[in-house]
Design a protein around this motif. Sequence first.
Motif, PDB file in Angstrom:
ATOM      1  N   GLU A 186      78.732  52.729  60.466  1.00 55.53           N
ATOM      2  CA  GLU A 186      78.031  52.132  59.329  1.00 55.53           C
ATOM      3  C   GLU A 186      76.538  52.452  59.394  1.00 55.53           C
ATOM      4  N   ALA A 240      72.954  51.570  58.866  1.00 55.45           N
ATOM      5  CA  ALA A 240      72.125  50.377  58.658  1.00 55.45           C
ATOM      6  C   ALA A 240      70.800  50.571  59.367  1.00 55.45           C
ATOM      7  N   PHE A 241      69.705  50.174  58.687  1.00 51.08           N
ATOM      8  CA  PHE A 241      68.383  50.337  59.293  1.00 51.08           C
ATOM      9  C   PHE A 241      67.488  49.158  59.002  1.00 51.08           C
ATOM     10  N   ASP A 242      66.559  48.993  59.909  1.00 55.28           N
ATOM     11  CA  ASP A 242      65.534  47.997  59.757  1.00 55.28           C
ATOM     12  C   ASP A 242      64.627  48.405  58.588  1.00 55.28           C
ATOM     13  N   PRO A 243      64.480  47.572  57.564  1.00 52.42           N
ATOM     14  CA  PRO A 243      63.715  47.999  56.395  1.00 52.42           C
ATOM     15  C   PRO A 243      62.203  47.944  56.585  1.00 52.42           C
ATOM     16  N   PHE A 244      61.748  47.450  57.724  1.00 52.30           N
ATOM     17  CA  PHE A 244      60.308  47.280  57.912  1.00 52.30           C
ATOM     18  C   PHE A 244      59.612  48.543  58.419  1.00 52.30           C
ATOM     19  N   PHE A 245      60.387  49.472  58.987  1.00 48.85           N
ATOM     20  CA  PHE A 245      59.745  50.535  59.751  1.00 48.85           C
ATOM     21  C   PHE A 245      60.032  51.940  59.218  1.00 48.85           C
ATOM     22  N   SER A 246      59.151  52.868  59.634  1.00 41.76           N
ATOM     23  CA  SER A 246      59.325  54.268  59.244  1.00 41.76           C
ATOM     24  C   SER A 246      60.290  54.943  60.232  1.00 41.76           C
ATOM     25  N   LEU A 303      70.411  58.173  62.072  1.00 46.57           N
ATOM     26  CA  LEU A 303      71.329  57.530  63.020  1.00 46.57           C
ATOM     27  C   LEU A 303      71.584  58.437  64.215  1.00 46.57           C
ATOM     28  N   GLN A 350      68.518  58.685  66.397  1.00 50.04           N
ATOM     29  CA  GLN A 350      68.363  57.435  67.131  1.00 50.04           C
ATOM     30  C   GLN A 350      69.265  57.414  68.376  1.00 50.04           C
TER      31      GLN A 350
END
Lengths: 322, 256
Positions: A87, A89-95, A145, A148
């Motif tokens: 799936e 999914a990412f943290d929306p706060f960061f680049s 992904l 990462q």
Amino acid sequence: MNKIALQVDGLRKVYANGNIALHGISLAVPEGSFFALLGPNGAGKTTMINILADILHPGEGTMTLFGRDVFQEKSWCKRQMGIVPQEVAFDPFFSVREILNTTSGYYGCRPDRVWIDELLDRLGLTHQADKNTRQLSGGMRRRLLVAQALVHRPPLVVLDEPTAGVDVELRRRLWDFMRELNRNGATILLTTHYLAEAEELCDHVAIIDQGKLVASEPMQSLMHRVAVSRLVLRYAKPILISATDEAALTDFKPVILDEGLELHLELRRDEPGMSGFDVAYEAARNRFGPPLDAAVHQEDLEDVFVRLTGNTGAEGETHVQR
Amino acid sequence: MYSGNPRGAWTLFTREVNRFLKVKVQTIVAPALTAILYLVVFRYALGDRGVPGLGIDYFTFLIPGLVMMSMLQNAFANTSSSIIMAKVMNVHVYLLMAPLSAVEVVGAFIAAAVLRSMLVGAVLLLTLSPFVDLSPAHIWMILLYGICGSILMGGLGLIGGMWSKKFDDMSLINNFLILPLTFLSGVFYSVKQLPPLWQQLNAYNPFFYLIDGFRFGFLGVGDSDPATAAGVVVAAAILTVLACWYLWSIGWRLKE
């Protein structure tokens, strides 16, 4: 390749709703292999990966990674793995770059700018490095992904359907990169529904179906053991197959298609002095005369997969159709 | 000897701090502004009226309580919103996959909550300092209650985030537990003004001790015995941290 990267023994998982996802699976992923973990939807592949990733509680059974207990030595084992979850999914706060730096830190590594730049380049994310993840397309997010999972240079890379819904360019780029990592010693564990990719890339394969292991062996061995070649003969006029013909050809499991114009015979293994092709061709020619055309169809991994998991298609062809 | 992942824990702490600093208007400035509005309203509504039994005017009485209430609410909001957002967006899996122990995760989350709480408190006090005398009577009491209260609330936020499956669950905790407990903890009144039964009930509210002890640090007067208050607050903070550690280590409501 005698050493084992990942050893799974008797892994069983029952969800709270009573659904048994894994029925005591045992398999070994050799160190340095490119290993395909295949199965239909709901077979238990992602459950197994999620247990390895510590996202799911294990049920019964053991898992060892490079000889160490995954459930007891969690911290050490987690540093050896880079997992690309199914799936996105990412943290929306960061680049993009901030996410990669953060992931490096989680794994106890100082952010390695050179390696991160290389990952961005190899995965085509260089121009997106300073963009927020909300600005990325679906394909770009999937690339991130992968980056990462690789940022801490893990010796085991687990890819859970990494190319689902992505374009050809990314697939090629990704597989080239994975091949290179594999050549440099990384063990790659891949789940995918693109069986042609798995057949091309992987040297080992395990197939699970409904939580049970159906096969686990080198790709070549599986194909040799299970894949069948068929002789396809094309005739000018429809042929009729009598009971005597059927008895004579029974070893070849004859199938007549296209209203009698096409005869399919399963090839046996080559015999000394005579190929499987020659034996089948001669048997058919003796019964129906020379065909217009003859060709050999070699089963691929998809055919083998369908046959082993009992999915649609395979059964009907084994019967003579009149 | 600690042989864990200090860089991992530090990374999670800085990530949490960066997360709230990226939306600083919402996380630091807005809470401070809300508290200042409360003060302005009460100031003009009540004038120079004093607080019975304490010998101080109501406005002076109100300031430390409001500062502490804002700090507590923000410590809670920091951890709870981070966890519930991560769960809803399914990014909590990256934390579960990472080689971070429960001690490291809980420590990093709570440390970030404490920092946000301190920043909110500092902004509020700095803004008010030109208008009122805020010289503290007992600076160590202020720090003790400020830090322990933020740890307690950061921990409760973590537990609330883990328990919640959706934003509505979090809203339930916030509106029906945290908000009443903080409002009914003596921020706006002295418990000496309450009927005896309510005074007794208040003795079981740990937030009362937090507010009262913090106020004691500034004004040198309070409703409770400072030693009892300190004991309750420190014990509550330790118990909450232990509960967080245990719940994270078993993957409570995070892993199936």
